[in-house]
Design an enzyme around this catalytic site. Structure first.
Site, PDB file in Angstrom:
ATOM      1  N   GLY A  46       0.837  -1.196   0.000  1.00  0.00           N
ATOM      2  CA  GLY A  46       0.000   0.000   0.000  1.00  0.00           C
ATOM      3  C   GLY A  46       0.866   1.237   0.000  1.00  0.00           C
ATOM      4  O   GLY A  46       2.041   1.196   0.403  1.00  0.00           O
ATOM      5  N   GLN A  51       3.153   9.989   1.193  1.00  0.00           N
ATOM      6  CA  GLN A  51       4.442   9.287   1.191  1.00  0.00           C
ATOM      7  C   GLN A  51       5.307   9.636  -0.015  1.00  0.00           C
ATOM      8  O   GLN A  51       6.513   9.390   0.002  1.00  0.00           O
ATOM      9  CB  GLN A  51       4.233   7.761   1.233  1.00  0.00           C
ATOM     10  N   CYS A  88       6.261  -0.229   6.987  1.00  0.00           N
ATOM     11  CA  CYS A  88       5.876   0.928   6.200  1.00  0.00           C
ATOM     12  C   CYS A  88       7.045   1.328   5.304  1.00  0.00           C
ATOM     13  O   CYS A  88       8.180   1.384   5.777  1.00  0.00           O
ATOM     14  CB  CYS A  88       5.512   2.086   7.134  1.00  0.00           C
ATOM     15  N   LEU A  89       6.758   1.607   4.057  1.00  0.00           N
ATOM     16  CA  LEU A  89       7.821   1.988   3.123  1.00  0.00           C
ATOM     17  C   LEU A  89       8.520   3.276   3.567  1.00  0.00           C
ATOM     18  O   LEU A  89       9.658   3.521   3.186  1.00  0.00           O
ATOM     19  CB  LEU A  89       7.260   2.162   1.716  1.00  0.00           C
ATOM     20  N   HIS A 130      -4.077   1.398   7.768  1.00  0.00           N
ATOM     21  CA  HIS A 130      -2.716   1.938   7.769  1.00  0.00           C
ATOM     22  C   HIS A 130      -2.600   3.101   6.772  1.00  0.00           C
ATOM     23  O   HIS A 130      -2.054   4.162   7.098  1.00  0.00           O
ATOM     24  CB  HIS A 130      -1.743   0.803   7.422  1.00  0.00           C
ATOM     25  N   GLU A 131      -3.129   2.913   5.572  1.00  0.00           N
ATOM     26  CA  GLU A 131      -3.004   3.962   4.546  1.00  0.00           C
ATOM     27  C   GLU A 131      -3.894   5.162   4.858  1.00  0.00           C
ATOM     28  O   GLU A 131      -3.491   6.309   4.635  1.00  0.00           O
ATOM     29  CB  GLU A 131      -3.318   3.399   3.157  1.00  0.00           C
ATOM     30  N   HIS A 134      -2.192   7.360   7.192  1.00  0.00           N
ATOM     31  CA  HIS A 134      -1.212   8.239   6.541  1.00  0.00           C
ATOM     32  C   HIS A 134      -1.848   9.550   6.085  1.00  0.00           C
ATOM     33  O   HIS A 134      -1.210  10.604   6.114  1.00  0.00           O
ATOM     34  CB  HIS A 134      -0.605   7.563   5.310  1.00  0.00           C
TER      35      HIS A 134
END
Ligand code: NI
Length: 153
Positions: A46, A51, A88-89, A130-131, A134
């Site tokens: 995701g 991000q 997480c990226l 999670h997204e 963000h």
């Protein structure tokens, strides 16, 4: 198609609230496509627009069941709970155990502007939560009940 740089956890933009998309124009379509390319290149499940430095309420997710493009998502239902290890990226080298709903229903718009609902359970529920976090400047490390560092440099 383009790969964009992923902002890391010290970047202030990750702490800001993303703005609603009012008009789905070519810029948003390009954003969606670049986000998908960037997510795939990085091997993530995701990615949220902040991000890559864009403060818009846009998310892409692929937990292995196909790509989901999500614009202006809102969680309209949640039930149950699960504990799962997340990464997480934007926070390389760290994972953490986070408590999330077992199931969520998210209402959003697709790239045509049509409203649709996604029913997410298990990993998809986690990815959606999670997204969407963000988009509100929240990182999983804020919520994790246990953090595991794995050779972070
Ligand atoms: Ni993340």
């Amino acid at each position: 198609m383009a790969i964009r740089a992923i902002r890391k956890d010290t970047d202030e933009i990750l702490r800001k609230t993303a703005k609603k998309v009012e008009k789905i124009d070519q810029r948003i379509i390009t954003l969606l496509e670049d986000m998908t390319d960037t997510m795939r290149e990085a091997g993530g499940v995701g990615l949220a627009a902040p991000q890559i430095g864009v403060l818009r309420r846009v998310v892409v997710i692929d937990v292995g069941e196909g790509l989901i493009e999500v614009i202006n998502p809102v969680i309209v239902y949640e039930s149950g709970e699960q504990m799962r290890e997340e990464g997480c990226l934007s926070i390389p080298g760290i994972t953490g155990i986070v408590k999330r709903p077992k199931k969520v229903i998210v209402r959003a718009q697709n790239r045509k502007g049509e409203i649709f609902e996604i029913v997410g359970e298990d990993l998809l529920a986690v990815a959606l939560c999670h997204e969407i976090d963000h988009l509100n400047g929240i990182l999983f490390t804020d919520k994790a009940i246990q953090i595991n560092e794995q050779g972070r440099d």
